[in-house]
Motif scaffolding. Structure first.
Motif, PDB file in Angstrom:
ATOM      1  N   ASP A  16      10.869   8.345  -2.792  1.00 13.29           N
ATOM      2  CA  ASP A  16       9.909   8.002  -1.748  1.00 13.29           C
ATOM      3  C   ASP A  16      10.344   6.735  -1.012  1.00 13.29           C
ATOM      4  O   ASP A  16      10.277   6.659   0.218  1.00 13.29           O
ATOM      5  CB  ASP A  16       8.519   7.781  -2.349  1.00 13.29           C
ATOM      6  CG  ASP A  16       7.886   9.069  -2.862  1.00 13.29           C
ATOM      7  OD1 ASP A  16       8.425  10.159  -2.566  1.00 13.29           O
ATOM      8  OD2 ASP A  16       6.858   8.975  -3.558  1.00 13.29           O
ATOM      9  N   ALA A  17      10.766   5.734  -1.784  1.00 12.29           N
ATOM     10  CA  ALA A  17      11.182   4.466  -1.177  1.00 12.29           C
ATOM     11  C   ALA A  17      12.403   4.659  -0.283  1.00 12.29           C
ATOM     12  O   ALA A  17      12.492   4.067   0.804  1.00 12.29           O
ATOM     13  CB  ALA A  17      11.471   3.433  -2.263  1.00 12.29           C
ATOM     14  N   GLU A  18      13.335   5.497  -0.723  1.00 12.73           N
ATOM     15  CA  GLU A  18      14.525   5.766   0.093  1.00 12.73           C
ATOM     16  C   GLU A  18      14.150   6.491   1.386  1.00 12.73           C
ATOM     17  O   GLU A  18      14.702   6.206   2.447  1.00 12.73           O
ATOM     18  CB  GLU A  18      15.543   6.583  -0.710  1.00 12.73           C
ATOM     19  CG  GLU A  18      16.236   5.791  -1.796  1.00 12.73           C
ATOM     20  CD  GLU A  18      17.058   6.660  -2.749  1.00 12.73           C
ATOM     21  OE1 GLU A  18      18.029   6.147  -3.316  1.00 12.73           O
ATOM     22  OE2 GLU A  18      16.725   7.853  -2.916  1.00 12.73           O
ATOM     23  N   HIS A  38       3.929  14.752  -0.391  1.00  7.54           N
ATOM     24  CA  HIS A  38       2.623  14.276  -0.879  1.00  7.54           C
ATOM     25  C   HIS A  38       1.442  14.921  -0.171  1.00  7.54           C
ATOM     26  O   HIS A  38       0.292  14.560  -0.447  1.00  7.54           O
ATOM     27  CB  HIS A  38       2.543  12.750  -0.717  1.00  7.54           C
ATOM     28  CG  HIS A  38       3.545  12.014  -1.554  1.00  7.54           C
ATOM     29  ND1 HIS A  38       3.384  11.814  -2.900  1.00  7.54           N
ATOM     30  CD2 HIS A  38       4.739  11.464  -1.221  1.00  7.54           C
ATOM     31  CE1 HIS A  38       4.430  11.147  -3.373  1.00  7.54           C
ATOM     32  NE2 HIS A  38       5.261  10.927  -2.379  1.00  7.54           N
ATOM     33  N   ARG A  39       1.708  15.850   0.724  1.00  6.24           N
ATOM     34  CA  ARG A  39       0.665  16.399   1.595  1.00  6.24           C
ATOM     35  C   ARG A  39      -0.532  16.948   0.835  1.00  6.24           C
ATOM     36  O   ARG A  39      -1.678  16.654   1.161  1.00  6.24           O
ATOM     37  CB  ARG A  39       1.261  17.497   2.482  1.00  6.24           C
ATOM     38  CG  ARG A  39       0.256  18.169   3.407  1.00  6.24           C
ATOM     39  CD  ARG A  39       0.923  19.276   4.171  1.00  6.24           C
ATOM     40  NE  ARG A  39       1.445  20.271   3.247  1.00  6.24           N
ATOM     41  CZ  ARG A  39       2.315  21.226   3.582  1.00  6.24           C
ATOM     42  NH1 ARG A  39       2.757  21.302   4.808  1.00  6.24           N
ATOM     43  NH2 ARG A  39       2.723  22.099   2.688  1.00  6.24           N
ATOM     44  N   LEU A  45      -7.376  14.135  -1.429  1.00  4.82           N
ATOM     45  CA  LEU A  45      -8.029  12.831  -1.420  1.00  4.82           C
ATOM     46  C   LEU A  45      -8.883  12.668  -0.171  1.00  4.82           C
ATOM     47  O   LEU A  45     -10.034  12.221  -0.241  1.00  4.82           O
ATOM     48  CB  LEU A  45      -6.967  11.730  -1.489  1.00  4.82           C
ATOM     49  CG  LEU A  45      -7.458  10.285  -1.438  1.00  4.82           C
ATOM     50  CD1 LEU A  45      -8.379   9.972  -2.605  1.00  4.82           C
ATOM     51  CD2 LEU A  45      -6.272   9.329  -1.430  1.00  4.82           C
ATOM     52  N   ALA A  46      -8.347  13.051   0.981  1.00  4.47           N
ATOM     53  CA  ALA A  46      -9.098  12.949   2.237  1.00  4.47           C
ATOM     54  C   ALA A  46     -10.326  13.839   2.198  1.00  4.47           C
ATOM     55  O   ALA A  46     -11.418  13.445   2.640  1.00  4.47           O
ATOM     56  CB  ALA A  46      -8.205  13.327   3.420  1.00  4.47           C
ATOM     57  N   HIS A  85      -1.819   6.596  -0.279  1.00  3.37           N
ATOM     58  CA  HIS A  85      -3.195   6.860  -0.719  1.00  3.37           C
ATOM     59  C   HIS A  85      -4.153   5.820  -0.147  1.00  3.37           C
ATOM     60  O   HIS A  85      -5.260   6.159   0.291  1.00  3.37           O
ATOM     61  CB  HIS A  85      -3.280   6.864  -2.242  1.00  3.37           C
ATOM     62  CG  HIS A  85      -2.726   8.110  -2.848  1.00  3.37           C
ATOM     63  ND1 HIS A  85      -2.977   8.482  -4.140  1.00  3.37           N
ATOM     64  CD2 HIS A  85      -1.922   9.070  -2.340  1.00  3.37           C
ATOM     65  CE1 HIS A  85      -2.352   9.630  -4.405  1.00  3.37           C
ATOM     66  NE2 HIS A  85      -1.711   9.993  -3.318  1.00  3.37           N
ATOM     67  N   ARG A  86      -3.733   4.555  -0.188  1.00  2.00           N
ATOM     68  CA  ARG A  86      -4.588   3.489   0.332  1.00  2.00           C
ATOM     69  C   ARG A  86      -4.876   3.693   1.818  1.00  2.00           C
ATOM     70  O   ARG A  86      -6.003   3.532   2.273  1.00  2.00           O
ATOM     71  CB  ARG A  86      -3.938   2.119   0.103  1.00  2.00           C
ATOM     72  CG  ARG A  86      -4.805   0.963   0.602  1.00  2.00           C
ATOM     73  CD  ARG A  86      -4.275  -0.386   0.164  1.00  2.00           C
ATOM     74  NE  ARG A  86      -2.980  -0.667   0.751  1.00  2.00           N
ATOM     75  CZ  ARG A  86      -1.867  -0.901   0.056  1.00  2.00           C
ATOM     76  NH1 ARG A  86      -1.885  -0.865  -1.263  1.00  2.00           N
ATOM     77  NH2 ARG A  86      -0.739  -1.163   0.669  1.00  2.00           N
ATOM     78  N   ILE A  87      -3.848   4.071   2.561  1.00  2.00           N
ATOM     79  CA  ILE A  87      -4.026   4.284   4.005  1.00  2.00           C
ATOM     80  C   ILE A  87      -4.983   5.450   4.254  1.00  2.00           C
ATOM     81  O   ILE A  87      -5.843   5.388   5.138  1.00  2.00           O
ATOM     82  CB  ILE A  87      -2.662   4.514   4.688  1.00  2.00           C
ATOM     83  CG1 ILE A  87      -1.829   3.236   4.610  1.00  2.00           C
ATOM     84  CG2 ILE A  87      -2.838   4.934   6.147  1.00  2.00           C
ATOM     85  CD1 ILE A  87      -0.400   3.398   5.071  1.00  2.00           C
TER      86      ILE A  87
END
Length: 198
Positions: A16-18, A38-39, A45-46, A85-87
């Motif tokens: 993910d970071a890459e 992650h969709r 979550l949404a 997730h936070r966003i």
């Protein structure tokens, strides 16, 4: 032996970071790959944090635009998935706060009565009860109890102290127990009444 970090095509999958770093560096497809990965979880979550499927879809779109534009500001002090997730949670909360002054749709219009399986009925009851919680309590309950985040991680996600998360969860759970008990007894009374009509 599993594929590990290698994809089905035998090539090493980027972390993910890459992917996020590649997006910041100008890779046109990196963010799309990251979102695709992650969709499903982000959409769930949404949906849990929104009033309707339409609101969830709009909030998710808002969140991904924010993430796409703000990727360069990510400090890599948490997992990229936690940042996403936070966003999403914040985008849902923003929409809920903006809508709080507007009249709500009657629950009967959102969830028409129909012949459903017990699992779907339970999901509908829980969703109805969640919609009756205050926004902040709902977010805490969804993130901790439904997404499985720790209190500490949830505090970071929501930008509040851990004690606040604990109290919001406690209040939210107590209110949910009341609401679900009420809804359950109402459903039971309705089914008893229906049985008496036969």
């Amino acid at each position: 032996m599993g594929l590990g970090v290698f994809g089905a095509n035998g090539r090493r999958q980027r972390s993910d970071a890459e992917l996020l770093a590649a997006h910041v560096g100008g890779d046109r497809y990196a963010f799309e790959e990251l979102f695709h990965r992650h969709r499903r979880q982000l959409h769930r979550l949404a949906r849990l944090t929104s009033r309707s499927p339409e609101d969830a879809a709009d909030a998710l779109q808002d969140a991904m635009l924010r993430a796409h534009r703000g990727a360069a500001s990510f400090r890599y002090d948490a997992a990229v998935s936690s940042w996403l997730h936070r966003i999403v949670v914040n985008a849902c909360l923003d929409r809920l706060r903006r809508a709080s002054g507007h009249p709500t749709t009657p629950l009967e219009d959102v969830y028409p009565v129909a012949d459903r399986t017990a699992q779907v009925e339970t999901a509908v009851l829980v969703q109805r009860a969640l919609m009756r919680l205050p926004v902040e309590q709902r977010a805490a309950v969804v993130v901790v109890d439904m997404q499985g985040y720790s209190i500490a991680d949830t505090a970071r996600l929501l930008g509040v102290p851990e004690g606040t998360v604990k109290s919001r969860c406690a209040r939210g759970r107590a209110r949910l127990a009341q609401l679900l008990g009420y809804l359950d007894s109402s459903a039971g009374a309705a089914s008893d009444h229906a049985a008496g009509q036969r």
